[in-house]
Design a protein around this motif. Structure first.
Motif, PDB file in Angstrom:
ATOM      1  N   ARG A 231       0.793  -1.227   0.000  1.00 30.81           N
ATOM      2  CA  ARG A 231       0.000   0.000   0.000  1.00 30.81           C
ATOM      3  C   ARG A 231       0.827   1.279   0.000  1.00 30.81           C
ATOM      4  NH1 ARG A 231      -4.988  -1.241   4.247  1.00 30.81           N
ATOM      5  NH2 ARG A 231      -6.030  -2.831   2.946  1.00 30.81           N
ATOM      6  N   ALA A 232       2.109   1.162   0.234  1.00 29.41           N
ATOM      7  CA  ALA A 232       2.945   2.360   0.346  1.00 29.41           C
ATOM      8  C   ALA A 232       3.022   3.112  -0.976  1.00 29.41           C
ATOM      9  CB  ALA A 232       4.337   1.974   0.817  1.00 29.41           C
ATOM     10  N   ARG A 233       2.910   4.435  -0.887  1.00 29.27           N
ATOM     11  CA  ARG A 233       3.067   5.275  -2.076  1.00 29.27           C
ATOM     12  C   ARG A 233       4.527   5.583  -2.335  1.00 29.27           C
ATOM     13  NH1 ARG A 233       0.749  10.321  -2.717  1.00 29.27           N
ATOM     14  NH2 ARG A 233       1.333   9.864  -4.861  1.00 29.27           N
ATOM     15  N   ALA A 234       5.350   5.411  -1.291  1.00 30.52           N
ATOM     16  CA  ALA A 234       6.788   5.625  -1.435  1.00 30.52           C
ATOM     17  C   ALA A 234       7.515   4.495  -0.705  1.00 30.52           C
ATOM     18  CB  ALA A 234       7.188   6.980  -0.866  1.00 30.52           C
TER      19      ALA A 234
ATOM     20  N   ASP B 153       0.783  15.601   2.173  1.00 35.21           N
ATOM     21  CA  ASP B 153      -0.158  16.707   2.315  1.00 35.21           C
ATOM     22  C   ASP B 153      -1.559  16.282   1.850  1.00 35.21           C
ATOM     23  OD1 ASP B 153      -0.281  16.881  -0.499  1.00 35.21           O
ATOM     24  OD2 ASP B 153       1.361  18.325  -0.554  1.00 35.21           O
ATOM     25  N   PRO B 154      -2.592  17.098   2.100  1.00 34.92           N
ATOM     26  CA  PRO B 154      -3.964  16.733   1.750  1.00 34.92           C
ATOM     27  C   PRO B 154      -4.171  16.384   0.280  1.00 34.92           C
ATOM     28  CG  PRO B 154      -3.949  18.622   3.225  1.00 34.92           C
ATOM     29  CD  PRO B 154      -2.533  18.371   2.836  1.00 34.92           C
ATOM     30  N   SER B 155      -3.341  16.937  -0.584  1.00 36.00           N
ATOM     31  CA  SER B 155      -3.490  16.650  -2.013  1.00 36.00           C
ATOM     32  C   SER B 155      -2.927  15.279  -2.377  1.00 36.00           C
ATOM     33  CB  SER B 155      -2.779  17.725  -2.837  1.00 36.00           C
ATOM     34  OG  SER B 155      -1.378  17.659  -2.654  1.00 36.00           O
ATOM     35  N   GLY B 156      -2.245  14.661  -1.431  1.00 36.96           N
ATOM     36  CA  GLY B 156      -1.678  13.341  -1.694  1.00 36.96           C
ATOM     37  C   GLY B 156      -0.211  13.353  -2.066  1.00 36.96           C
ATOM     38  N   SER B 157       0.387  14.534  -2.186  1.00 39.66           N
ATOM     39  CA  SER B 157       1.814  14.617  -2.521  1.00 39.66           C
ATOM     40  C   SER B 157       2.656  14.145  -1.337  1.00 39.66           C
ATOM     41  CB  SER B 157       2.199  16.053  -2.878  1.00 39.66           C
ATOM     42  OG  SER B 157       1.501  16.483  -4.038  1.00 39.66           O
ATOM     43  N   VAL B 158       3.687  13.403  -1.649  1.00 40.27           N
ATOM     44  CA  VAL B 158       4.573  12.875  -0.615  1.00 40.27           C
ATOM     45  C   VAL B 158       5.888  13.642  -0.655  1.00 40.27           C
ATOM     46  CG1 VAL B 158       5.812  10.849   0.221  1.00 40.27           C
ATOM     47  CG2 VAL B 158       3.539  10.590  -0.794  1.00 40.27           C
TER      48      VAL B 158
ATOM     49  N   VAL C  97      -1.393   3.841  -6.181  1.00 35.90           N
ATOM     50  CA  VAL C  97      -1.175   2.543  -5.551  1.00 35.90           C
ATOM     51  C   VAL C  97      -2.512   1.903  -5.266  1.00 35.90           C
ATOM     52  CG1 VAL C  97      -0.234   1.352  -3.543  1.00 35.90           C
ATOM     53  CG2 VAL C  97       0.974   3.322  -4.477  1.00 35.90           C
ATOM     54  N   ASP C  98      -2.705   0.680  -5.736  1.00 37.31           N
ATOM     55  CA  ASP C  98      -3.946  -0.029  -5.452  1.00 37.31           C
ATOM     56  C   ASP C  98      -3.989  -0.457  -3.995  1.00 37.31           C
ATOM     57  OD1 ASP C  98      -4.680   0.165  -8.088  1.00 37.31           O
ATOM     58  OD2 ASP C  98      -3.716  -1.747  -8.633  1.00 37.31           O
TER      59      ASP C  98
END
Length: 237
Positions: A136-139, A184-189, A235-236
């Motif tokens: 699940r990790a985006r990074a 952040d709230p926009s989803g940026s890491v 990420v699914d």
């Protein structure tokens, strides 16, 4: 008695007539053992007066016919070669970066009876992250072929048991670096890394630095281990 002589004696106990015939005109196991030993001797990294780190991941490249001759016996040979290297390392006060691995590979440019050895320091990596967290990790950090999630608030990387991501590299301090992760709230890491006062410091994209922001593709090197940062858009879950 030298380490190589001990290796020959142990190998003789395993060698059947078929084994002996297979290697009569091919690469001899004792030649490989000697080459692996030299590979350690020629690639040492001084850690202290009494400790030197050597490679632990070895690839022996041979011609296709030699690989085929070797294949029925490769497991037994790898076991004996590993033991021989461990004995040599103990005698020379060498420290392996991680568990010793030896693989036999085919090289099209080599003829029968010729071989070469390639090696690298490949530290073992231990993480407490679950498979679900990794998925699940985006990074994530990629370290020695394994993925480790970068999630808020971040993680500490080091050699000690108190680190979140433990790397068995003698050149890595117990608490070497800390990765900070913010989303952040926009989803940026946003990811940054800071040296924690380690003995050997760190390199980020080839530059020695104490702290900096990171991006997708950034490489952080500590000891002899390189960690690559990866950030995925979707990420699914």
């Amino acid at each position: 008695m030298s380490v190589l002589q001990k290796f020959e004696q142990r190998l003789e106990a395993l060698v059947s007539g078929a084994f002996a015939r297979a290697f009569r005109s091919a690469v001899q196991p004792v030649e490989i053992a000697a080459a692996l030993q030299r590979e350690c001797d020629n690639n040492t990294q001084i850690l202290s007066r009494q400790r030197r780190m050597v490679p632990n991941d070895f690839h022996v490249e041979l011609s296709q016919p030699d690989v085929e001759r070797l294949s029925p016996y490769d497991s037994a040979l790898v076991k004996e070669l590993t033991l021989q290297l461990q004995e040599h390392a103990e005698k020379q006060s060498y420290v392996f970066a991680g568990p010793v691995t030896i693989a036999f590979d085919t090289a099209d440019d080599l003829t029968i009876g010729r071989f070469r050895v390639r090696s690298q320091a490949h530290a073992s990596v231990i993480s407490n992250a679950t498979h679900t967290q990794v998925r699940r990790a985006r990074a994530f950090l990629e370290v020695n072929g394994t993925r480790h999630p970068l999630q808020p608030p971040g993680l500490v990387v080091g050699r000690g048991t108190e680190a979140d991501l433990r790397i068995n590299d003698p050149g890595v301090s117990r608490r070497h670096v800390e990765f900070t992760v913010n989303e952040d709230p926009s989803g940026s890491v946003r990811i940054s890394v800071q040296d924690l006062g380690s003995t050997n410091g760190m390199l980020v994209d080839g530059h020695r630095i104490s702290s900096t922001a990171l991006q997708d593709g950034s490489e952080v090197r500590i000891g002899r281990t390189t960690m690559s940062v990866h950030v995925e858009e979707d990420v699914d879950v």
